[in-house]
Design a protein around this motif. Structure first.
Motif, PDB file in Angstrom:
ATOM      1  N   THR A   1      19.321  43.287  37.581  1.00 31.92           N
ATOM      2  CA  THR A   1      18.052  42.945  38.248  1.00 31.92           C
ATOM      3  C   THR A   1      17.494  44.177  38.957  1.00 31.92           C
ATOM      4  O   THR A   1      18.226  45.125  39.237  1.00 31.92           O
ATOM      5  N   ASN A   2      16.196  44.139  39.235  1.00 26.83           N
ATOM      6  CA  ASN A   2      15.561  45.212  40.012  1.00 26.83           C
ATOM      7  C   ASN A   2      14.796  44.591  41.181  1.00 26.83           C
ATOM      8  O   ASN A   2      14.969  43.393  41.453  1.00 26.83           O
ATOM      9  N   THR A   3      13.985  45.388  41.879  1.00 25.05           N
ATOM     10  CA  THR A   3      13.350  44.880  43.099  1.00 25.05           C
ATOM     11  C   THR A   3      11.829  45.045  43.105  1.00 25.05           C
ATOM     12  O   THR A   3      11.280  45.645  44.025  1.00 25.05           O
ATOM     13  N   PRO A   4      11.161  44.512  42.098  1.00 26.17           N
ATOM     14  CA  PRO A   4       9.704  44.621  42.156  1.00 26.17           C
ATOM     15  C   PRO A   4       9.189  43.619  43.174  1.00 26.17           C
ATOM     16  O   PRO A   4       9.772  42.558  43.337  1.00 26.17           O
ATOM     17  N   SER A   5       8.150  43.949  43.868  1.00 24.40           N
ATOM     18  CA  SER A   5       7.528  42.963  44.759  1.00 24.40           C
ATOM     19  C   SER A   5       6.189  43.520  45.195  1.00 24.40           C
ATOM     20  O   SER A   5       5.951  44.728  45.083  1.00 24.40           O
ATOM     21  N   ALA A   6       5.355  42.641  45.710  1.00 24.99           N
ATOM     22  CA  ALA A   6       4.032  43.081  46.139  1.00 24.99           C
ATOM     23  C   ALA A   6       4.158  44.164  47.210  1.00 24.99           C
ATOM     24  O   ALA A   6       3.462  45.181  47.162  1.00 24.99           O
ATOM     25  N   LYS A   7       5.094  43.978  48.137  1.00 22.77           N
ATOM     26  CA  LYS A   7       5.226  44.944  49.235  1.00 22.77           C
ATOM     27  C   LYS A   7       5.641  46.323  48.735  1.00 22.77           C
ATOM     28  O   LYS A   7       5.177  47.341  49.229  1.00 22.77           O
ATOM     29  N   VAL A   8       6.551  46.326  47.764  1.00 22.06           N
ATOM     30  CA  VAL A   8       7.014  47.616  47.236  1.00 22.06           C
ATOM     31  C   VAL A   8       5.882  48.279  46.444  1.00 22.06           C
ATOM     32  O   VAL A   8       5.634  49.474  46.570  1.00 22.06           O
ATOM     33  N   SER A   9       5.176  47.481  45.672  1.00 20.55           N
ATOM     34  CA  SER A   9       4.042  48.033  44.917  1.00 20.55           C
ATOM     35  C   SER A   9       3.003  48.634  45.846  1.00 20.55           C
ATOM     36  O   SER A   9       2.452  49.696  45.570  1.00 20.55           O
ATOM     37  N   GLU A  10       2.744  47.946  46.948  1.00 20.43           N
ATOM     38  CA  GLU A  10       1.735  48.442  47.889  1.00 20.43           C
ATOM     39  C   GLU A  10       2.173  49.764  48.507  1.00 20.43           C
ATOM     40  O   GLU A  10       1.380  50.674  48.689  1.00 20.43           O
ATOM     41  N   ALA A  11       3.460  49.854  48.816  1.00 26.31           N
ATOM     42  CA  ALA A  11       3.963  51.101  49.422  1.00 26.31           C
ATOM     43  C   ALA A  11       3.809  52.268  48.448  1.00 26.31           C
ATOM     44  O   ALA A  11       3.327  53.343  48.822  1.00 26.31           O
ATOM     45  N   VAL A  12       4.192  52.051  47.210  1.00 28.31           N
ATOM     46  CA  VAL A  12       4.100  53.120  46.215  1.00 28.31           C
ATOM     47  C   VAL A  12       2.630  53.453  45.949  1.00 28.31           C
ATOM     48  O   VAL A  12       2.252  54.622  45.831  1.00 28.31           O
ATOM     49  N   ALA A  13       1.798  52.408  45.901  1.00 27.06           N
ATOM     50  CA  ALA A  13       0.358  52.625  45.692  1.00 27.06           C
ATOM     51  C   ALA A  13      -0.210  53.471  46.827  1.00 27.06           C
ATOM     52  O   ALA A  13      -0.956  54.434  46.588  1.00 27.06           O
ATOM     53  N   GLU A  14       0.148  53.162  48.044  1.00 22.28           N
ATOM     54  CA  GLU A  14      -0.341  53.939  49.191  1.00 22.28           C
ATOM     55  C   GLU A  14       0.079  55.397  49.067  1.00 22.28           C
ATOM     56  O   GLU A  14      -0.683  56.313  49.364  1.00 22.28           O
TER      57      GLU A  14
ATOM     58  N   ILE B   1      -5.525  55.521  35.152  1.00 21.98           N
ATOM     59  CA  ILE B   1      -4.203  54.984  35.451  1.00 21.98           C
ATOM     60  C   ILE B   1      -3.456  54.761  34.141  1.00 21.98           C
ATOM     61  O   ILE B   1      -3.944  54.044  33.261  1.00 21.98           O
ATOM     62  N   ILE B   2      -2.304  55.368  34.013  1.00 23.84           N
ATOM     63  CA  ILE B   2      -1.487  55.170  32.810  1.00 23.84           C
ATOM     64  C   ILE B   2      -0.348  54.242  33.195  1.00 23.84           C
ATOM     65  O   ILE B   2       0.526  54.611  33.978  1.00 23.84           O
ATOM     66  N   GLY B   3      -0.412  53.021  32.683  1.00 18.39           N
ATOM     67  CA  GLY B   3       0.578  52.004  33.062  1.00 18.39           C
ATOM     68  C   GLY B   3       0.007  51.104  34.140  1.00 18.39           C
ATOM     69  O   GLY B   3      -0.127  51.499  35.281  1.00 18.39           O
ATOM     70  N   THR B   4      -0.366  49.893  33.739  1.00 20.08           N
ATOM     71  CA  THR B   4      -1.019  49.005  34.716  1.00 20.08           C
ATOM     72  C   THR B   4      -0.154  47.789  35.022  1.00 20.08           C
ATOM     73  O   THR B   4      -0.579  46.649  34.901  1.00 20.08           O
ATOM     74  N   GLY B   5       1.065  48.058  35.435  1.00 21.93           N
ATOM     75  CA  GLY B   5       1.898  47.015  36.042  1.00 21.93           C
ATOM     76  C   GLY B   5       1.430  46.810  37.478  1.00 21.93           C
ATOM     77  O   GLY B   5       0.302  47.175  37.831  1.00 21.93           O
ATOM     78  N   ASN B   6       2.284  46.227  38.289  1.00 18.79           N
ATOM     79  CA  ASN B   6       1.895  45.891  39.667  1.00 18.79           C
ATOM     80  C   ASN B   6       1.415  47.099  40.460  1.00 18.79           C
ATOM     81  O   ASN B   6       0.454  47.011  41.226  1.00 18.79           O
ATOM     82  N   ILE B   7       2.095  48.232  40.271  1.00 16.34           N
ATOM     83  CA  ILE B   7       1.739  49.416  41.077  1.00 16.34           C
ATOM     84  C   ILE B   7       0.405  49.985  40.613  1.00 16.34           C
ATOM     85  O   ILE B   7      -0.484  50.252  41.426  1.00 16.34           O
ATOM     86  N   GLY B   8       0.248  50.134  39.313  1.00 21.35           N
ATOM     87  CA  GLY B   8      -1.012  50.652  38.778  1.00 21.35           C
ATOM     88  C   GLY B   8      -2.197  49.796  39.210  1.00 21.35           C
ATOM     89  O   GLY B   8      -3.250  50.313  39.597  1.00 21.35           O
ATOM     90  N   VAL B   9      -1.997  48.492  39.179  1.00 24.33           N
ATOM     91  CA  VAL B   9      -3.077  47.572  39.556  1.00 24.33           C
ATOM     92  C   VAL B   9      -3.384  47.674  41.061  1.00 24.33           C
ATOM     93  O   VAL B   9      -4.552  47.649  41.474  1.00 24.33           O
ATOM     94  N   ALA B  10      -2.346  47.823  41.870  1.00 24.75           N
ATOM     95  CA  ALA B  10      -2.557  47.942  43.325  1.00 24.75           C
ATOM     96  C   ALA B  10      -3.398  49.185  43.638  1.00 24.75           C
ATOM     97  O   ALA B  10      -4.278  49.163  44.503  1.00 24.75           O
ATOM     98  N   ILE B  11      -3.149  50.245  42.913  1.00 23.75           N
ATOM     99  CA  ILE B  11      -3.918  51.482  43.115  1.00 23.75           C
ATOM    100  C   ILE B  11      -5.364  51.287  42.653  1.00 23.75           C
ATOM    101  O   ILE B  11      -6.309  51.647  43.349  1.00 23.75           O
ATOM    102  N   ALA B  12      -5.506  50.685  41.484  1.00 28.41           N
ATOM    103  CA  ALA B  12      -6.857  50.462  40.948  1.00 28.41           C
ATOM    104  C   ALA B  12      -7.688  49.650  41.936  1.00 28.41           C
ATOM    105  O   ALA B  12      -8.841  49.980  42.211  1.00 28.41           O
ATOM    106  N   ARG B  13      -7.089  48.615  42.483  1.00 25.49           N
ATOM    107  CA  ARG B  13      -7.836  47.738  43.393  1.00 25.49           C
ATOM    108  C   ARG B  13      -8.334  48.511  44.615  1.00 25.49           C
ATOM    109  O   ARG B  13      -9.496  48.446  44.998  1.00 25.49           O
ATOM    110  N   ARG B  14      -7.433  49.238  45.246  1.00 26.39           N
ATOM    111  CA  ARG B  14      -7.836  49.954  46.458  1.00 26.39           C
ATOM    112  C   ARG B  14      -8.859  51.037  46.157  1.00 26.39           C
ATOM    113  O   ARG B  14      -9.813  51.228  46.910  1.00 26.39           O
TER     114      ARG B  14
END
Ligand code: GLV
Ligand code: GLV
Length: 327
Positions: free
Chosen positions: A94-107, A152-165
């Protein structure tokens, strides 16, 4: 149940594991666990909580023993784990994807973009060095971020979080490439789908958010860097080998691109792959280097700890893992 944790992580998850009555053994030193100690430590474990710095392969599974049910990787990425061997042995990963982690990486990725455009690190160095002797109309000129095109190359949770902001907050035009189209992104952020090549030609910022796979190794190399605008910035917060680092150093030295913001390195923790080869990246002003800290916020790291623990608890209770790794 025995849980082996390869290095101390934020407490939230450890508390949950202890609450369940599991025996939790944590490698006591705050450093990467030596291979020998890893192989010894995992013996008899029902679950291993590992970090991205550990290679978890067949030898580790063998050393652990047949009772090992799962490996919970304390990371979003999981290229450090031999998934084939795990699958063969029926070990869940298992891994640890989550909205909070995506937001941190996006920031963090966004911070690198702004840092590059506004030359923040260079300006800080300049000021600290006592070079600021008076305001100048052309001193340390950067570029605007607003209104530019973000690729953005790769639009998983992190890519999408960046696009939105970047779309909602700064009015950037979003273009993306991925193995499949993302209709939601197209609808909500007027994002436009592009081939990788077309994206590289159009973007002012290129941000990478793909997992490291055989197909994404050196996704960006000499040919790709040449396609980019001479003013464009490349940001990598994914995995080092996604970029051919030697090619990047050459492209930066030639001025093929405007600069780069890197959080990950091809030969991590080395910054340039050949340690005798001069540390060119470190000498370049138009490069910002961070030490794989994109998810290093208190909030994200506590959340990752909790997610790793929840996955362990689910699997050891005979339930489905919450975040099985998917390739
Ligand atoms: C960090 O790089 C992670 O994959 O979580
Ligand atoms: C800059 O400081 C300005 O006042 O324009």
């Amino acid at each position: 149940m025995n849980i082996f944790v390869t290095r101390a992580i934020p407490e939230s998850g450890i508390k949950e594991l202890k609450k369940k009555g599991y025996t939790v053994t944590i490698y006591p030193k705050d450093q990467k666990i030596p291979r020998k100690e890893l192989l010894r430590g995992v013996q008899g474990a029902d679950a291993i909580l590992s970090l991205l710095t550990e290679k978890i392969d067949d030898d580790v599974f063998e050393s652990a023993g047949a009772q090992l049910k799962m490996v919970a990787n304390y990371a979003v990425g999981f290229d450090n784990i031999d998934l084939k061997s795990a699958k063969k042995r029926g070990i869940i990963v298992t891994n640890t994807p989550s909205a909070k982690v995506s937001e941190a990486v996006a920031e963090h990725a966004i911070a690198l973009m702004f840092g590059l455009a506004h030359r923040i690190v260079e300006a800080d160095d300049f000021t600290r060095a006592g070079k600021y002797r008076g305001w100048g109309p052309k001193m340390l000129l950067g570029t605007d971020v607003i209104g530019k095109t973000l690729g953005i190359i790769g639009t998983g949770n992190i890519g999408v979080a960046i696009a939105r902001r970047m779309h909602d907050g700064f009015g950037l035009k979003i273009i993306y490439s991925d193995i499949k189209r993302n209709p939601d992104l197209e609808k909500k952020m007027q994002a436009k789908y592009r081939s990788k090549e077309q994206l590289l030609k159009e973007a002012d910022f290129v941000s990478l958010h793909v997992p490291l796979l055989p197909t994404t190794r050196h996704l960006i190399s000499t040919k790709e860097l040449k396609m980019m605008k001479k003013t464009a910035f490349l940001v990598n917060t994914s995995r080092g080998p996604v970029v051919d680092e030697k090619a990047l150093v050459k492209a930066l030295a030639r001025g093929d691109i405007g600069g780069a913001g890197l959080d990950v390195y091809e030969c991590e923790p080395l910054i340039d792959c050949d340690p005798k080869d001069s540390y060119e990246l470190r000498k370049m002003n138009n490069v910002i280097l961070t030490p794989h800290t994109a998810s290093a916020t208190i909030e994200a790291r506590e959340e990752m700890s909790l997610i790793a623990a929840k996955n362990i608890i689910a699997v050891l209770s005979g339930k489905k893992p919450l975040n099985p790794t998917k390739v």
